[in-house]
Design an enzyme around this catalytic site. Structure first.
Site, PDB file in Angstrom:
ATOM      1  N   GLU A   1       0.866  -1.181   0.000  1.00  0.00           N
ATOM      2  CA  GLU A   1       0.000   0.000   0.000  1.00  0.00           C
ATOM      3  C   GLU A   1       0.897   1.223   0.000  1.00  0.00           C
ATOM      4  O   GLU A   1       1.677   1.434   0.928  1.00  0.00           O
ATOM      5  CB  GLU A   1      -0.925  -0.040   1.216  1.00  0.00           C
TER       6      GLU A   1
ATOM      7  N   CYS B   1      -1.621   9.361   3.367  1.00  0.00           N
ATOM      8  CA  CYS B   1      -1.589   8.988   1.956  1.00  0.00           C
ATOM      9  C   CYS B   1      -2.871   9.436   1.272  1.00  0.00           C
ATOM     10  O   CYS B   1      -2.926   9.607   0.065  1.00  0.00           O
ATOM     11  CB  CYS B   1      -1.418   7.481   1.832  1.00  0.00           C
TER      12      CYS B   1
HETATM   13  N1  LIG Z   1      -1.657   3.422   0.837  1.00  0.00           N
HETATM   14  C1  LIG Z   1      -1.663   3.386   2.155  1.00  0.00           C
HETATM   15  O1  LIG Z   1      -2.499   2.725   2.784  1.00  0.00           O
HETATM   16  C2  LIG Z   1      -0.646   4.192   2.920  1.00  0.00           C
HETATM   17  C3  LIG Z   1      -0.823   4.378   4.285  1.00  0.00           C
HETATM   18  C4  LIG Z   1       0.119   5.118   4.996  1.00  0.00           C
HETATM   19  C5  LIG Z   1       1.212   5.659   4.345  1.00  0.00           C
HETATM   20  N2  LIG Z   1       1.344   5.484   3.018  1.00  0.00           N
HETATM   21  C6  LIG Z   1       2.485   6.084   2.305  1.00  0.00           C
HETATM   22  O2  LIG Z   1       3.660   5.927   3.105  1.00  0.00           O
HETATM   23  C7  LIG Z   1       4.562   6.997   2.870  1.00  0.00           C
HETATM   24  C8  LIG Z   1       4.974   7.601   4.185  1.00  0.00           C
HETATM   25  O3  LIG Z   1       5.493   6.633   5.033  1.00  0.00           O
HETATM   26  P1  LIG Z   1       7.056   6.397   5.222  1.00  0.00           P
HETATM   27  O4  LIG Z   1       7.795   7.691   5.079  1.00  0.00           O
HETATM   28  O5  LIG Z   1       7.210   5.626   6.490  1.00  0.00           O
HETATM   29  O6  LIG Z   1       7.392   5.496   3.973  1.00  0.00           O
HETATM   30  P2  LIG Z   1       8.771   4.744   3.626  1.00  0.00           P
HETATM   31  O7  LIG Z   1       8.538   4.034   2.352  1.00  0.00           O
HETATM   32  O8  LIG Z   1       9.936   5.646   3.721  1.00  0.00           O
HETATM   33  O9  LIG Z   1       8.938   3.704   4.813  1.00  0.00           O
HETATM   34  C9  LIG Z   1       7.950   2.725   5.081  1.00  0.00           C
HETATM   35  C10 LIG Z   1       8.616   1.563   5.803  1.00  0.00           C
HETATM   36  O10 LIG Z   1       9.517   0.931   4.896  1.00  0.00           O
HETATM   37  C11 LIG Z   1      10.777   0.768   5.515  1.00  0.00           C
HETATM   38  N3  LIG Z   1      11.838   0.676   4.501  1.00  0.00           N
HETATM   39  C12 LIG Z   1      12.589   1.665   3.967  1.00  0.00           C
HETATM   40  N4  LIG Z   1      13.440   1.154   3.063  1.00  0.00           N
HETATM   41  C13 LIG Z   1      13.222  -0.188   3.015  1.00  0.00           C
HETATM   42  C14 LIG Z   1      13.782  -1.256   2.260  1.00  0.00           C
HETATM   43  N5  LIG Z   1      14.748  -1.086   1.368  1.00  0.00           N
HETATM   44  N6  LIG Z   1      13.299  -2.504   2.473  1.00  0.00           N
HETATM   45  C15 LIG Z   1      12.315  -2.711   3.353  1.00  0.00           C
HETATM   46  N7  LIG Z   1      11.748  -1.732   4.096  1.00  0.00           N
HETATM   47  C16 LIG Z   1      12.199  -0.493   3.928  1.00  0.00           C
HETATM   48  C17 LIG Z   1      10.861   1.956   6.447  1.00  0.00           C
HETATM   49  O11 LIG Z   1      11.844   1.763   7.439  1.00  0.00           O
HETATM   50  C18 LIG Z   1       9.444   1.980   7.012  1.00  0.00           C
HETATM   51  O12 LIG Z   1       9.287   1.020   8.020  1.00  0.00           O
HETATM   52  C19 LIG Z   1       3.804   7.959   1.980  1.00  0.00           C
HETATM   53  O13 LIG Z   1       4.218   7.778   0.653  1.00  0.00           O
HETATM   54  C20 LIG Z   1       2.353   7.557   2.168  1.00  0.00           C
HETATM   55  O14 LIG Z   1       1.516   7.938   1.102  1.00  0.00           O
HETATM   56  C21 LIG Z   1       0.460   4.746   2.296  1.00  0.00           C
HETATM   57  N1  LIG Z   2      -6.781   5.349   6.026  1.00  0.00           N
HETATM   58  C1  LIG Z   2      -6.393   6.737   6.183  1.00  0.00           C
HETATM   59  C2  LIG Z   2      -5.130   7.047   5.462  1.00  0.00           C
HETATM   60  C3  LIG Z   2      -3.988   6.107   5.698  1.00  0.00           C
HETATM   61  C4  LIG Z   2      -2.754   6.595   5.059  1.00  0.00           C
HETATM   62  O1  LIG Z   2      -2.049   7.460   5.417  1.00  0.00           O
HETATM   63  C5  LIG Z   2      -7.478   7.650   5.667  1.00  0.00           C
HETATM   64  O2  LIG Z   2      -8.447   7.171   5.091  1.00  0.00           O
HETATM   65  O3  LIG Z   2      -7.349   8.852   5.817  1.00  0.00           O
END
Ligand SMILES: NC(=O)c1ccc[n+]([C@@H]2O[C@H](COP(=O)([O-])OP(=O)(O)OC[C@H]3O[C@@H](n4cnc5c(N)ncnc54)[C@H](O)[C@@H]3O)[C@@H](O)[C@H]2O)c1
Ligand SMILES: N[C@@H](CCC=O)C(=O)O
Length: 514
Positions: free
Chosen positions: A285, A319
């Site tokens: 995600e 996100c």
């Molecule tokens: N679609 C969704 O449901 C959703 C929900 C929440 C956040 N997000 C997205 O997450 C991002 C923000 O979160 P973030 O800054 O923690 O993201 P990130 O991708 O920097 O990190 C996410 C996780 O991945 C780990 N990670 C980093 N490099 C890695 C590697 N090479 N291998 C394995 N794991 C690794 C990090 O340590 C962390 O635990 C935004 O882009 C946001 O849109 C998406």
């Molecule tokens: N589920 C949350 C977003 C999660 C990601 O950052 C929302 O619907 O706002």
């Protein structure tokens, strides 16, 4: 689903609730700065090297120091998870679900305490922290019940002299990699979905928010989860993350985070490691570039309120956050002016003070990246509000609005993940939807209109996983608005939805002739 209702949000205008939260903050403050070990096979392991978690609103205040897993310790955790899988997979689904229900009860009792950790560790204002904790409880209650509904598999047809069954069995060892922006709900939800379906887990939480994850593992233990079923292995994404993703014993990876890391994991997981006997499953995600479309026949006050709340709630670090707005030309100026007024009236400051609507961004790297995008925005649009930032005490970026932005501009297309919103004008509703779709992401979107035909047009044409009508684009609720996106927003796994648990299992058909 039987007896499932989402956890209510706390009304902080009630004095008793306000006092309870202040007490919880005091309790958490008295525990700041502690050391937290890894948990591998139930054993507490302390390492020399630490991940230090800081309060983003007081950047020198240490929330806690957490031991950091090396590759050797990640390997040890893999062995423990493998051992635990042999017995956990045989534990009845009812008992597995019971652990989740008990964990939900424990968290409900300590609800404000958990939220206060989120206020301190992630910089969440009270209502945002309360919603994060409520969502963690919802995942526990919802997935527990969903497992009970799926425990006997699905019905398939049988014929005379033949008995057919279709059962779900666990996959194996899952690597759960969670983000910092919903450090409780997403971390807990992705972990327990894997656990309740009979898998064992290595949990690598985000490095900025590991303390709340540790507190959650303690709750799972208290609720009766056997040793080794969830192993707590915070560590560097590049070192431990890559090692675990590549490992031949890894059966699936449940990742939530940015597009680039998600793609890297997907690519690495597709390569066969020596000794590997399955195709790894990846649940990913990822990011968003989410749009609110405002039609000419619309409640314009609702539009402006929805934009401001969705763009600046938790400093735009969702996100699902509204980072682009497309307004039909007839009402463009009115909506932009009202968004400007509302944005300028927002209160910003330490999230421990409930008078502040918005607080900080997560850390210095986010502060720098968002500040750079604000400078780019100044060359791509008309600055209407904000445009400034201050990291002298904590990482405060002021809510920023750019109007008259070209749909092809960088701030209209790239995920900024901060309190910055870009607004553009469309000639017609159809053009507005085309602009909304003009991104590689496809997570959330909202349409504000009173025109029924335009709502139906958007229902078909607006290509996002979560589409909202006449409201903002954040705040999906478990079991009500299953969450997940299209295109570069991920694998559309729909967390908190009816199909989510099946992603963590494999279906087995048995056919007996007699
Ligand atoms: N679609 C969704 O449901 C959703 C929900 C929440 C956040 N997000 C997205 O997450 C991002 C923000 O979160 P973030 O800054 O923690 O993201 P990130 O991708 O920097 O990190 C996410 C996780 O991945 C780990 N990670 C980093 N490099 C890695 C590697 N090479 N291998 C394995 N794991 C690794 C990090 O340590 C962390 O635990 C935004 O882009 C946001 O849109 C998406
Ligand atoms: N589920 C949350 C977003 C999660 C990601 O950052 C929302 O619907 O706002």
């Amino acid at each position: 689903m039987i007896n499932y209702k989402h956890e209510p949000f706390t009304d902080f205008s009630v004095e008793e609730n306000k006092q309870a939260y202040l007490e919880a903050l005091k309790k958490v403050e008295s525990q700041l700065g502690a050391d937290y070990p890894l948990i591998i096979g139930g054993e507490r392991i302390t390492t020399e090297e630490k991940i230090v978690s800081y309060n983003p609103a007081k950047k020198t205040e240490v929330i806690g120091s957490v031991s950091k897993a090396s590759k050797d310790l990640a390997e040890k955790a893999m062995q423990e998870a493998d051992k635990a899988f042999k017995s956990w997979k045989k534990v009845k689904p009812e008992i597995r679900a019971d652990v989740l229900f008990k964990a939900a009860t424990i968290i409900r009792r300590r609800k404000h305490e958990f939220s206060a950790w989120l206020t301190k560790e992630a910089g969440k204002p009270w209502n945002e922290a309360d919603a994060d904790t409520a969502e963690a409880i919802d995942f526990l209650e919802y997935y527990g019940r969903q497992m009970l509904e799926m425990k006997d598999g699905r019905k398939v047809e049988s014929r005379p002299n033949e008995y057919n069954r279709y059962d779900y069995i666990p996959l194996g060892i899952g690597i759960v990699i969670s983000p910092w922006n919903f450090p409780f709900a997403i971390m807990a939800g992705t972990t327990v979905a894997a656990v309740v379906t009979g898998n064992t887990v290595l949990l690598k939480p985000a490095s900025t928010t590991p303390v709340v994850a540790y507190k959650f593992i303690e709750v799972l233990e208290e609720a009766g989860l056997p040793k080794g079923v969830v192993n707590f292995v915070p560590g560097s994404g590049a070192e431990v993350g890559d090692y675990l993703v590549d490992h031949p014993k890894t059966r699936f990876i449940s990742f939530t985070g940015s597009r680039d890391v998600g793609l890297r994991i997907n690519e690495r997981a597709s390569k066969l490691s020596p000794g590997q006997i399955w195709i790894k499953r990846v649940i990913a995600e990822m990011g968003g570039k989410d749009t609110i479309v405002v039609d000419k026949d619309a409640d314009l006050e609702l539009a402006a309120q929805s934009i401001v709340k969705s763009a600046f709630g938790f400093s735009g670090q969702k996100c699902s956050a509204c980072s682009r707005v497309v307004i039909v030309k007839d009402v463009y100026d009115q909506v932009v002016n009202r968004v400007e007024e509302l944005t300028k009236s927002l209160t910003i400051g330490d999230p421990s003070d409930n008078n502040n609507f918005m607080a900080t961004v997560i850390d210095s790297a986010a502060f720098k990246k968002i500040s750079e995008y604000i400078e780019i925005g100044k060359t791509e649009g008309r600055l209407v509000a904000g445009g400034t930032a201050d990291d002298s005490v904590g990482y405060f970026v002021h809510p920023t609005v750019f109007a008259d932005v070209d749909p092809e501009a960088r701030i209209m297309k790239e995920e900024i993940f901060g309190p910055v919103v870009a607004i553009t004008k469309a000639d017609s509703f159809e053009e507005a939807i085309d602009i909304a779709n003009n991104t590689e992401y496809g997570l959330t979107g909202a349409v504000i209109t009173n025109d029924r035909m335009n709502l139906e047009y958007a229902r078909e044409e607006f290509h996002v996983g979560n589409l909202y009508f006449n409201r903002g684009c954040t705040g999906a609720i478990v079991g009500y608005q299953p969450f997940g996106g299209f295109n570069m927003s991920g694998t559309d796994s729909k967390a908190g939805g009816p199909d989510y648990l099946t992603l963590h299992m494999q279906a087995k058909t048995t056919s007996e002739a007699f």
